[in-house]
Design an enzyme around this catalytic site. Structure first.
Site, PDB file in Angstrom:
ATOM      1  CD  GLU A 186     -12.895   0.549   5.170  1.00 62.15           C
ATOM      2  OE1 GLU A 186     -13.461   1.628   5.032  1.00 62.15           O
ATOM      3  OE2 GLU A 186     -11.899   0.395   5.881  1.00 62.15           O
ATOM      4  CG  HIS A 194      -9.089   0.691   9.087  1.00 60.66           C
ATOM      5  ND1 HIS A 194      -8.004   1.027   8.320  1.00 60.66           N
ATOM      6  CD2 HIS A 194     -10.125   1.424   8.614  1.00 60.66           C
ATOM      7  CE1 HIS A 194      -8.360   1.936   7.424  1.00 60.66           C
ATOM      8  NE2 HIS A 194      -9.646   2.193   7.587  1.00 60.66           N
ATOM      9  CD  GLU A 221      -5.747   3.901   7.324  1.00 59.65           C
ATOM     10  OE1 GLU A 221      -6.034   4.341   8.444  1.00 59.65           O
ATOM     11  OE2 GLU A 221      -6.141   4.426   6.264  1.00 59.65           O
ATOM     12  N   GLY A 279      -8.355   5.895   0.705  1.00 55.14           N
ATOM     13  CA  GLY A 279      -7.563   7.126   0.679  1.00 55.14           C
ATOM     14  C   GLY A 279      -6.848   7.367  -0.643  1.00 55.14           C
ATOM     15  CB  SER A 314     -12.014   6.695  -2.602  1.00 52.22           C
ATOM     16  OG  SER A 314     -10.631   6.622  -2.279  1.00 52.22           O
ATOM     17  CE  LYS A 333      -8.865   6.868   7.003  1.00 54.00           C
ATOM     18  NZ  LYS A 333      -8.177   6.183   5.941  1.00 54.00           N
ATOM     19  CG  ASN A 393     -11.721   5.627  10.250  1.00 55.98           C
ATOM     20  OD1 ASN A 393     -11.294   6.132  11.291  1.00 55.98           O
ATOM     21  ND2 ASN A 393     -11.012   4.748   9.552  1.00 55.98           N
TER      22      ASN A 393
END
Ligand code: PEP
Length: 248
Positions: free
Chosen positions: A164, A95, A97, A170, A209, A11, A9
């Site tokens: 996730e 996701h 985010e 991150g 991560s 991003k 990904n």
């Protein structure tokens, strides 16, 4: 025996130049021989570039989002059929985010999954709890809620799941292999309630991560079939190592 999958990904990162260089490096190492399935999910404007750079490659092309409608007055959005035009096989949906930044709801994520499946592509459905939810003992309940709405309505044989934990994305704070395995087993069990055979075969990725040092230990867990990799997927040597840590 489930086939491993590692999805990158990227991003909102990269440029024409950096992506060309990155894909060149990945193809050199990953196109030779067998191994886990590898998927790269670039930002939308680079789908055409990636599609051309991946001609003849065993690396597949994915997208990071899709709109649920097939066309219309949705400024800035991308319809699933448009992704298909570039040879996209998988679409990351739900996701964290997007759930957090754009307030995407479970119902919206389901609509997107259905729209993507209707075009013959595979949703990579992301689920995961925040730190606050984990600390409140709600991790499984949150994951179950995000999962069930999709499991109830989607074609389960054309679905990839990704656990996730939001607190691991991150942050450099990976879930331990035991924490991840525990949730993956829970997720597989949730699928097994619908179909034991599908549960046995469905691919469940871990994301949060993942790096070259922790990948092998995570992927060695019984119910972890590969990874969804953010930051480390932008570093070719590191991502190649991660891909090689998964059995094919
Ligand atoms: C992600 O964004 O899906 C992700 C797992 O990111 P990172 O690997 O950087 O934690």
């Amino acid at each position: 025996m489930r086939r491993g999958l590692v999805a990158a990904n990227w991003k909102m990162n990269g440029s024409r130049e950096s992506i060309t260089e990155l894909l060149h490096g990945l193809r050199q190492s990953l196109d030779t021989g067998a191994g886990a399935q590898v998927l790269v999910c670039p930002p939308m404007p680079y789908l055409d570039l990636c599609s051309r750079l991946l001609q003849g490659s065993r690396i597949s092309l994915g997208a990071q989002n899709a709109h649920e409608a097939s066309s219309g007055a949705f400024t800035g959005e991308t319809a699933p059929g448009m992704l298909l035009d570039f040879g996209v096989s998988h679409v990351i949906l739900g996701h964290s985010e997007r759930r957090q930044l754009f307030a995407e709801t479970d119902v919206q994520v389901l609509a997107k999954c259905l729209a993507v499946q209707a075009q013959g592509m595979v949703p990579v459905l992301c689920v995961g709890e925040t730190l606050q939810e984990r600390e409140a003992g709600q991790a499984e309940a949150v994951v179950a809620r995000q999962l069930d709405v999709v499991l109830e309505a989607c074609e389960l044989t054309k679905l990839v799941l990704a656990y996730e934990p939001v607190w691991a994305i991150g942050t450099g704070q990976t879930a331990t292999p035991e924490q991840a395995q525990q949730m993956h087993a829970f997720i597989r069990q949730r699928v097994a309630v619908r179909s034991g055979a599908v549960a046995e075969n469905i691919c469940i990725l871990y994301g949060g991560s993942v790096n070259a040092d922790n990948a092998a230990q995570l992927f060695a867990q019984q119910d972890i079939d590969g990874g969804l990799v953010g930051g480390a997927s932008l570093k070719p040597a590191e991502f190649i190592k991660i891909c090689k840590s998964v059995s094919g």
